[in-house]
Motif scaffolding. Structure first.
Motif, PDB file in Angstrom:
ATOM      1  N   UNK A   1       0.874  -0.978  -0.010  1.00 43.84           N
ATOM      2  CA  UNK A   1      -0.118  -0.265  -0.130  1.00 43.84           C
ATOM      3  C   UNK A   1       0.744   1.171  -0.319  1.00 43.84           C
ATOM      4  N   UNK A   2       1.830   1.013   0.351  1.00 43.59           N
ATOM      5  CA  UNK A   2       3.197   2.029   0.576  1.00 43.59           C
ATOM      6  C   UNK A   2       3.260   2.957  -1.200  1.00 43.59           C
ATOM      7  N   UNK A   3       4.115   1.207  -1.198  1.00 44.15           N
ATOM      8  CA  UNK A   3       4.599   1.856  -2.774  1.00 44.15           C
ATOM      9  C   UNK A   3       3.625   2.165  -3.525  1.00 44.15           C
ATOM     10  N   UNK A   4       2.315   1.364  -3.043  1.00 43.81           N
ATOM     11  CA  UNK A   4       1.196   2.028  -4.417  1.00 43.81           C
ATOM     12  C   UNK A   4       1.318   3.484  -4.026  1.00 43.81           C
ATOM     13  N   UNK A   5       1.183   3.704  -2.802  1.00 44.34           N
ATOM     14  CA  UNK A   5       0.771   5.824  -2.571  1.00 44.34           C
ATOM     15  C   UNK A   5       1.769   5.958  -3.131  1.00 44.34           C
ATOM     16  N   UNK A   6       3.163   6.056  -3.186  1.00 46.69           N
ATOM     17  CA  UNK A   6       5.063   6.401  -4.398  1.00 46.69           C
ATOM     18  C   UNK A   6       3.698   6.353  -5.658  1.00 46.69           C
ATOM     19  N   UNK A   7       3.122   5.300  -5.977  1.00 42.11           N
ATOM     20  CA  UNK A   7       3.381   5.606  -7.903  1.00 42.11           C
ATOM     21  C   UNK A   7       2.147   6.485  -7.956  1.00 42.11           C
ATOM     22  N   UNK A   8       1.230   6.563  -7.095  1.00 45.61           N
ATOM     23  CA  UNK A   8      -0.036   7.188  -6.948  1.00 45.61           C
ATOM     24  C   UNK A   8       1.051   8.631  -7.743  1.00 45.61           C
ATOM     25  N   UNK A   9       1.644   9.116  -6.122  1.00 39.34           N
ATOM     26  CA  UNK A   9       2.387  10.410  -6.120  1.00 39.34           C
ATOM     27  C   UNK A   9       3.177  11.171  -7.479  1.00 39.34           C
TER      28      UNK A   9
END
Length: 117
Positions: free
Chosen positions: A29-37
């Motif tokens: 979920x943290x990696x997904x948040x970073x990708x969305x950023x």
């Protein structure tokens, strides 16, 4: 007593597997948040600086980094692909996970969204 001990082993193994799955999900979920950023930064910058990694910290501790790829002009608009990577720090449960998302923008709005393209 032997029966109780034999039941305890599978339960403790199951708990360990659940804990490991939870650790991975938090890091994902943290990696997904970073990708969305990355996708939203690409849209803001009009995709002018592809491939540049941007680091993210939380209270001085590394969370991870993100970057976006060169934009693509597709039939539905402009497509940006973002990639996020956790740092493998205590904030990420010690795991290093990568995730990618893609968004197609048309007239300043998201027209399409893709997970793990």
């Amino acid at each position: 007593m032997l029966v109780l001990a034999s039941l305890a082993l599978p339960i403790s193994l199951l708990q360990a597997l659940n804990a490991e799955q939870h650790r991975y999900e938090v890091a994902r979920m943290q990696a997904r948040y970073l990708a969305e950023s990355a996708v939203f930064r690409a849209a803001k910058e009009s995709g002018l600086f592809p491939g540049v990694w941007h680091s993210v910290e939380v209270m001085g501790r590394p969370l991870g980094r993100y970057r976006y790829s060169l934009f693509q002009i597709v039939p539905g608009g402009i497509r940006y692909v973002g990639e996020g990577e956790t740092a493998g720090s205590p904030l990420n449960q010690g795991l290093q996970v990568r995730w990618r998302v893609a968004a197609t923008f048309f007239a300043g709005r998201i027209a399409a969204w893709e997970e793990a393209p």
